[in-house]
Design a protein around this motif. Structure first.
Motif, short mmCIF file in Angstrom:
data_model
loop_
_atom_site.label_atom_id
_atom_site.label_comp_id
_atom_site.label_asym_id
_atom_site.label_seq_id
_atom_site.Cartn_x
_atom_site.Cartn_y
_atom_site.Cartn_z
N GLU A 1 27.95 23.77 29.35
CA GLU A 1 28.47 22.28 28.50
C GLU A 1 28.42 22.66 26.83
O GLU A 1 28.82 22.60 25.67
N LEU A 2 26.69 23.31 26.93
CA LEU A 2 26.23 23.66 25.07
C LEU A 2 27.66 24.67 24.37
O LEU A 2 27.35 24.25 23.69
N LYS B 1 26.44 15.16 20.99
CA LYS B 1 26.76 15.48 22.03
C LYS B 1 25.56 16.32 22.19
O LYS B 1 24.98 16.60 23.07
N LYS C 1 17.85 15.97 26.01
CA LYS C 1 18.53 16.11 27.93
C LYS C 1 16.92 17.41 28.37
O LYS C 1 16.21 17.31 29.07
N GLN C 2 17.51 18.04 28.11
CA GLN C 2 16.93 19.72 28.00
C GLN C 2 15.59 18.90 27.85
O GLN C 2 14.29 19.48 28.36
N GLU D 1 22.54 15.10 22.25
CA GLU D 1 22.02 14.78 23.20
C GLU D 1 21.09 15.64 24.47
O GLU D 1 21.00 15.51 24.91
N LEU D 2 22.22 16.29 24.26
CA LEU D 2 22.45 17.70 25.84
C LEU D 2 20.73 17.97 25.62
O LEU D 2 20.10 18.18 26.48
N ARG D 3 20.70 18.76 23.89
CA ARG D 3 19.12 19.87 23.97
C ARG D 3 17.94 18.50 24.82
O ARG D 3 16.87 18.57 24.35
N ILE E 1 24.37 22.19 32.24
CA ILE E 1 23.99 22.19 30.63
C ILE E 1 24.70 23.06 29.70
O ILE E 1 25.00 23.02 28.97
#
Length: 1558
Positions: free
Chosen positions: A427-428, A456, A463-464, A459-461, A424
């Motif tokens: 990717e960030l 994006k 998800k975190q 979204e990753l944040r 993750i």
């Protein structure tokens, strides 16, 4: 195996405990340690930088000894234990050398203390973490370390298990089958045979010295144990008897070097075993063998018993020589003779060889081994304390074990327990960099692509944020919140490193072999690197997880169930950093900087230390495993990991506190921040694709943050050196660009010769050559060809800029001690760094460091390292410089405006009243011009001196804007030229006006003299014939005389000139240099009257030259430019008409200059020659007609007969008054005031009022708004968003100048409407002039009326422009008592002032219209700047000064707001040039000749522009918000389709848009 211990019958009664305690307290007092016995010394206290840290202070008392020993120990000096007072040597008398008494050698010397006593005292007075550090350093120096520490005050013994926990040893036993294998582990966990050495009685053999020889190989002797023959070794021990020291022999694997093939632990008991039964019992229980050094008198049946036959212990007796008593005892006790070793007549080598053999045999036969942990168990059985058993230590250990007990597989553990990092985070990091670099945008809209990237990332944040915090992290956060967190962190680090030691060394060895393989598979190497990274687990991974938990929660405040727990994390981490724990600056795995996390942590740290927040920064760069971390640890005692199991990844920072006694010398610096980095071009990255990029990012970031950068290089590896130098030089080049000053020191490690600095001049020259070569290469790559040598980038002296440091080890590890030359060289380096801080550096503060971190990381992400004003420090520094420069510029402008006005007035008054003037009017003008030049040269020099002084004083981070220094100097020179040209043109115009009036005044004067003569003759006639006449009769007589006289006067009026032909002539001169084509076209023009009647329309077909992408937009832009120009010309003509002066050729020249300037400003339109001629003919057509009218009106107004006719009534009244002999004193005073003073004063006010109003706006409450162009633009944008109406935005974009002038006018009116400010200003100006008038009246001597008036006018000729005919008229035909005229005139002036003040109250806007120059125009010129617009979005340049080398602005706009639309879809474009210039996209225009050109190379087409890239939503949020809200309205206005607004733009709030302006 159980064994029966020897029973020892004590010969002497042990000293009473209280006697020993008294002795200990006395010693502690003598050593200055008494206060630390209860309040322990801490590691952070010892590591503080003080004056003594970098200076050799003579040891004058016993209290200096512990600190000297500690200082040397922290520096890894092998002489650390050789400490004594400088006076102790002097105290020795010559007689002492004759004293044979052995007791005297051990007698109390008041100025000497045994080193073991000092060490024991220090250990007793140190906390457990300082004890750990001391033992670690002692172990590196190959000193023995305390195993059992006696405390005679409390009669306690402590086993130092915790203190030894940090010692990690790497060795290669001969028993290992793989010759390349090695063992690396914590020494307290190593199962080793323990061999103890003790003393019975008073022995003539020095046990410790024999031990040192036993452990040393023949090539290298090491003083592991303190012995009699060392400095102060002969001083009687006071508190260290009963101390058990331990050392380890560890083989290197070379049979020719190793003394023992397998590792062995050696213990040494200080003192007689008869006095220390507990220690002796412990050693007997724990040891494989015990060697008892005995005195032949001590060995008897009363003192020693044989151990039981079942005991595994092997006892050896070591004596000086055999005798009958010893033989008797051996026989009596049935002891084995082979267990006795006698020195007799052997030399030490043979004697040591015997002991070595016996020891080896005992170890081989008895397989008994003990770890440090097992020793603790034995100690507890005997009632010996174990330091590790402290409650807080055990509690912290339990917490750490709770975490590490879950770890079976490190990789899996990280995935499940630390889920927010890994893939993750990688990717960030990639998305954040892509957001800046835009490499994969393809054909997409840049802003839409950036918006997608933003989504994006969100979204990753998200998800975190929705990932539950693991139990491990909950436990970790809880543990570091407790008071015993230091123990917890140390335990956790120990356990994690123990786990790593099982995996990492093997992987690294495999990696090393793969890299050495010439045909190595890159994929295998990359996979190995990944495995190493995944298998690494340290405290930084837990801290990294903390940072990600925090960052994710900050971005999703509503979503985190752990919000309250997470809010305190930055404060916790700041506390750890403050306490001396390292903090990760750069995540080496993801190559990422957690900016939000760092911002919070450093902000909390700043709060924690305020107001002591000044820091300087030291960074070390170099290849991996080059000893960077060890160098920092030795120099500053830092806690960076140095073992091969834990290599530095990324960058870590740690704080070192500066003592109060040293702050002043370091320019009030409070802390030194040390940054340790991952190796550049490190083996693990060398063959991976992003290695160079990764190294560049790391080097640029840390070099940017540093005040001093230490570069570790290896001269022997030329290729490696070039790689590193290239990276480092690139970084320094970028720093030079931004103006941040740095110092670089090159450190050459592993230099064999300690005199290398003197003998390596050739190498230093070679290095400088390499640096120069790299500088040229870097400059070429960065397109900064002005930098040819490394010394162009920074100060570098080959004599002082290099430090040569010998290898760390003196011999072959693991038994090699630290090289003395190493510690001394590192100490010299440390002193040099401190000298740099003393001399050169002004410390920044923590907030500034944070700002730089953000700025440099932002620059790093953009790859090209373009440093923008997104950095608030740079922006502030530039704004401050602009503000002070603008003040200096305005002061000079104001001064020269006042001077020029006086000069004009002098020319306009020349020859009016003083006929005796020495110079003609042309001479006066030339003299004034020379004076103006001298004043301007002086003003220019003063401004340049102020600029230089401003930079030298170094206030406000001015070094950050060093590159703009020349721009401002050039601007001062440019200002001087501009003002000189302006003043010259004003003086020329004044001269022209005066010359035009001189002839008219001459004619008028002739007429007036004639008329005066006739009036006086009539007066005589009337008086002679009739003494009494009525006013009516007098009037009739006057009328008859007037008519007769006027008939006799000839009309000498000026002849009307053909102004149109003069204008055409000036137009031809203007176009002379334009070539034959233009001349031929102009030849066909004979009459300008044919031009300029209709509206000028930009033709669609032939207005432009080769304009690519022809579009209606360009027609509109050109038409708008033409309309604006024509309006300006009409306004100029109106001003000239209002002045009522005659036409002069300077008028048309000014108009033609206005046209040329406008075309130059809009050169991107590429107006062709024919269109330029058409435009000039059109404008010259209508202005020539207006100028003809102005000329005609001037002749009409100044017709002498008409002027005389206007004076008819005045002549008649004077004639009647004179006949009746009436006193005309007050009447003439009133007339002079009304017709001369008041018009002149009103004209003066109309000229100066605008400048004074502008001055008040610039210096008063609006000074921030008008202080700089950036501030002004911001205030306009803020005003727009507060009102937030589409029409205003459209007006602002389409008619910028008019909008801005209206905005300024509103500001002016609002300011001067408040608090009666307009009235006060006018009152102030009138007061200044009337005081001069009054003074002139009072200073004029009594004389006739004509002389009196003319003297007043002469005295005021620099201030007021009096009409000559009115003055002459008042001076004639008067009956005035001169003694009264002065009082009457003063009264009239006062009445005039009262009257004028009454007229001040009124409409300010209407009042401004009648001024010669309006204040909004003055202010606009100031804030308008150079007038250049961004070539892409057309936003105006904000650079300070007029002669800046690059145009730039702070906020660019979406191009659609400038009417740009997609060619095919006709939709407005959302691209912003700050994104485009850093994308892979292209543009084309007339300058590229229609060819596509990369946006990233825009500077090739527009070299005068600097457009800083911007990846953030925030920075350009303002215009994104405006376009989003008014998308439909802009589309309708521009006849286009609405833009496709990026989704990220839609989430921008008005508050965010307003915030972005800051």
């Amino acid at each position: 195996m159980a064994s029966k211990h020897m029973n020892i019958e004590k010969k002497h009664q042990e000293p009473e405990a209280n006697e020993q305690g008294t002795m200990m307290k006395k010693l502690l007092e003598n050593l200055g340690l008494a206060e630390h016995y209860n309040k322990k010394l801490t590691l952070s206290t010892v590591l503080q930088l003080g004056r003594n840290s970098v200076s050799e202070v003579p040891v004058e008392s016993l209290s200096d000894l512990p600190w000297l020993l500690m200082k040397r120990l922290m520096m890894l000096k092998r002489t650390a234990r050789s400490v004594k007072c400088s006076s102790s040597n002097e105290a020795q008398t010559d007689d002492s050398e004759w004293n044979d008494d052995q007791e005297s050698d051990e007698s109390d010397n008041l100025q000497s203390v045994n080193a073991l006593d000092i060490l024991t005292a220090l250990f007793l007075c140190s906390d457990s973490f300082l004890q750990q550090e001391m033992i670690l350093k002692m172990s590196m120096c190959q000193f023995s370390v305390p195993l059992l520490l006696p405390n005679s005050d409390e009669n306690k013994i402590t086993l130092m298990l915790w203190a030894m926990r940090d010692v990690v040893k790497k060795y290669r036993p001969h028993s290992l089958k793989d010759q390349s294998a090695f063992v690396e582990e914590r020494i307290v966990l190593s199962e080793l045979p323990l061999v103890s050495f003790v003393r019975l009685g008073r022995c003539s053999i020095s046990k410790s010295e024999i031990l040192n020889k036993l452990l040393s190989n023949p090539q290298q002797y090491i003083d592991t144990f303190v012995h009699f023959n060392m400095d102060c070794g002969n001083i009687q021990k006071k508190i260290s008897n009963g101390l058990v020291e331990i050392s380890w022999y560890l083989p290197c694997g070379n049979r020719n070097i190793d003394v023992f093939p397998e590792p062995v632990a050696i213990a040494n008991l200080r003192g007689d075993i008869q006095d220390f039964e507990t220690q002796y019992s412990f050693l007997c229980k724990a040891s494989t063998a015990v060697f008892v050094f005995f005195d032949h008198n001590s060995l008897d049946t009363e003192n020693i018993l044989v151990p039981s036959q079942t005991s595994a212990l092997k006892l050896f007796y070591v004596g000086d020589s055999n005798n009958e008593g010893i033989k008797s005892t051996v026989k009596k006790l049935n002891l084995n003779k082979s267990n006795f070793i006698f020195k007799a007549k052997q030399n030490d080598a043979d004697f040591v060889g015997k002991i070595r053999t016996k020891l080896q045999e005992a170890v081989v036969k008895n397989n008994r081994k003990m770890s440090g942990v097992h020793l603790a168990e034995v100690a507890k059985e005997l009632g010996i304390l174990v330091d590790e058993d402290a409650e807080e230590c055990q509690s912290a250990k339990a917490c750490a074990e709770e975490i590490t007990s879950k770890i079976e597989d490190i990789v899996q553990f990280k995935k499940t327990e630390l889920p927010l990092q890994g893939e993750i985070l990688l990717e960030l990091a990639k998305l954040e960099k892509e957001q800046c670099r835009l490499k994969k945008a393809g054909d997409q809209s840049i802003e839409n692509y950036k918006s997608d990237l933003q989504m994006k990332i969100k979204e990753l944040r998200k998800k975190q944020n929705t990932t539950e915090m693991s139990d491990t992290m909950s436990c970790f956060i809880s543990a570091i919140s407790r008071p015993d967190r230091a123990y917890f962190i140390k335990w956790l680090r120990i356990f994690l490193e123990n786990l790593s030691h099982k995996v990492l060394p093997g992987l690294r060895e495999m990696y090393k072999q793969k890299c050495q393989d010439v045909v190595g598979n890159k994929e295998e190497i990359a996979e190995l690197d990944k495995r190493i990274s995944n298998s690494s687990l340290g405290i930084e991974h837990f801290m990294r997880e903390m940072s990600q938990l925090y960052e994710a929660s900050v971005l999703h405040l509503e979503g985190s169930p752990y919000q309250k727990q997470l809010e305190k994390l930055p404060r916790l981490c700041a506390g750890l950093l403050f306490d001396g724990f390292p903090l990760e600056l750069v995540d080496g795995d993801a190559s990422n900087v957690p900016v939000t996390w760092l911002t919070s942590v450093l902000s909390e740290l700043n709060t924690l230390v305020m107001p002591n927040n000044k820091i300087v920064v030291v960074t070390v760069l170099g290849v991996q495993s080059s000893g960077k971390s060890t160098l920092l640890n030795t120099m500053f005692g830092l806690q960076f990991a140095v073992s091969s199991g834990r290599c530095t990844r990324g960058a870590f920072m740690q704080l070192i506190r500066v003592k109060d006694d040293f702050k002043a010398e370091l320019n009030n610096c409070d802390y030194i921040l040390i940054i340790d980095t991952e190796g550049l071009k490190s083996p693990e990255l060398a063959q991976l694709d992003n290695s160079y990029e990764h190294d560049n990012e790391l080097a640029t970031l840390v070099v940017g943050l540093s005040d001093v950068t230490i570069v570790n290089i290896a001269m022997e590896n030329s290729t490696e050196m070039k790689d590193i130098l290239q990276i480092v030089v690139h970084a320094f080049l970028r720093m030079k660009e931004i103006g941040k000053k740095h110092k670089c020191l090159f450190v050459h490690q592993n230099v064999a010769d300690v005199s290398a600095h003197d003998s390596n001049m050739r190498d230093r020259k070679f290095l400088l050559d390499q640096l120069n070569e790299m500088t040229q290469a870097a400059a070429k790559m960065e397109n900064k060809l002005e930098f040819n040598q490394f010394t162009d980038l920074m100060e570098y002296d080959t004599g002082t800029g290099d430090h040569y440091i010998p290898g760390l080890w003196h011999g072959n590890p693991p038994m090699a001690p630290v090289n003395t030359g190493y510690s001394e060289s590192v100490y010299d380096l440390k002193k040099h760094i401190m000298e740099i801080f003393k001399l050169n550096n002004k410390p920044g503060n923590i907030n500034e460091f944070l700002t730089w971190t953000k700025s440099f990381w932002n620059a790093v992400k953009f790859e090209k390292f373009i440093f923008s004003f997104r950095n608030s420090l740079v922006a502030d520094a530039y704004m401050k410089l602009c503000m002070v420069y603008n003040k200096w510029e305005w002061a000079l402008r104001k001064q020269m405006h006042t001077w020029a006005l006086e000069g004009e007035t002098k020319i306009l008054n020349h020859g009016k009243f003083d006929t005796s003037e020495k110079f003609n009017i042309e001479d006066v003008k030339c003299k004034l011009q020379s004076e103006a030049d001298a004043k301007l040269k002086k003003g220019e020099k003063e401004m340049i001196d102020k600029i230089t002084s401003y930079y030298e004083q170094g206030e406000g981070h001015v070094e950050l804007v060093e590159r703009y220094r020349q721009d401002f100097i050039n601007s001062a020179t440019s200002l001087k030229k501009e003002l000189f040209n302006l003043i010259s043109s004003k003086l020329d115009a004044a001269l022209s006006r005066r010359n035009g009036m001189i002839k008219v005044e001459g004619i008028k004067n002739t007429y007036m003299n004639t008329m005066e003569k006739e009036v006086l003759e009539l007066l005589d006639d009337c008086r002679k014939t009739k003494s009494h006449m009525s006013d009516a009769a007098l009037d009739k007589a006057f009328q008859n005389m007037w008519q007769k006289t006027v008939k006799t006067l000839q009309s000498f009026g000026q002849q009307t000139q053909n102004i149109m032909s003069r204008v055409l002539s000036q137009l031809r001169k203007n176009l002379d240099a334009r070539g034959s084509g233009m001349a031929q076209s102009l030849d066909t023009v004979n009459d300008l009257n044919k031009y300029g009647h209709e509206k000028f329309v930009v033709s669609k077909g032939n207005f432009f030259t080769n304009l690519f992408g022809f579009h209606n937009k360009w027609i509109k832009v050109a038409q708008k430019m033409v309309d604006s120009l024509i309006d300006d010309c009409r306004q100029f003509v109106k001003e000239k008409r209002d002045s009522r002066d005659d036409y002069d050729d300077t008028y048309i020249r000014e108009v033609l200059n206005m046209i040329d300037d406008k075309l130059q400003t809009h050169e991107d339109l590429q107006v062709n020659e024919q269109s330029e001629l058409s435009l000039k003919l059109h404008i010259c057509g209508f202005v020539s007609r207006d100028f003809q009218d102005i000329h005609n009106q001037f002749i009409l107004d100044n017709d002498p007969l008409k002027a005389l006719e206007k004076q008819k009534e005045s002549y008649c009244n004077d004639f009647i008054d004179l006949f009746h002999k009436r006193d005309q004193c007050q009447k003439k005073a009133d007339e002079f005031t009304k017709t001369c003073i008041k018009p002149a004063l009103e004209k003066y006010i109309s000229v100066v009022l605008a400048t004074h109003m502008a001055d008040e706006m610039l210096c008063g409450e609006n000074s921030q708004v008008f202080g700089t162009r950036m501030a002004f633009q911001n205030s306009i944008l803020k005003n727009l968003i507060e009102d937030f109406k589409f029409n205003r935005y459209a007006h602002f974009i389409e008619s910028y100048e008019k909008f801005v002038k209206d905005f300024i006018l509103d500001k002016v009116i609002n300011h001067f409407s408040a608090e009666n400010r307009m009235f006060k200003l006018e009152e102030k100006l009138i007061g200044i002039v009337t005081s001069e008038i009054t003074k002139a009246i009072e200073e004029t001597e009594n004389q006739d009326m004509k002389g009196f008036i003319q003297n007043i006018c002469t005295n005021l000729k620099h201030r007021l422009d009096f009409p000559k005919d009115a003055v002459d008229r008042i001076s004639s035909l008067n009956n005035v008592k001169t003694k009264n005229i002065a009082e009457c005139l003063k009264y009239s002036v006062n009445e005039m002032v009262t009257s004028m003040k009454a007229s001040f109250q009124g409409d300010i806007k209407g009042k401004l219209k009648v001024l010669q120059e309006e204040p909004q125009d003055v202010l606009f010129k100031r804030v308008h700047g150079c007038g250049k617009q961004c070539p892409f979005c057309k936003a105006p340049c904000e650079a300070g000064g007029e002669a800046h080398s690059k145009h730039f602005l702070s906020i660019h706009r979406p191009e659609g707001l400038g009417c740009y639309r997609d060619y095919n879809s006709r939709k407005l474009v959302t691209d912003i040039c700050t994104s485009s210039v850093h994308s892979q996209g292209s543009f084309r225009c007339h300058k590229t000749q229609g060819k596509w050109h990369p946006y990233s190379n825009y500077s090739e087409i527009y070299p005068d522009w600097r457009i800083d890239p911007d990846e953030s939503i925030e920075a350009s949020a303002y215009w994104k918000y405006v376009m989003t809200q008014f998308n439909e309205q802009f589309a309708e206005r521009y006849n286009a389709e609405p833009a496709d607004i990026p989704s990220a733009w839609k989430s921008i709030t008005k508050a965010q848009a307003e915030e972005s302006l800051k």
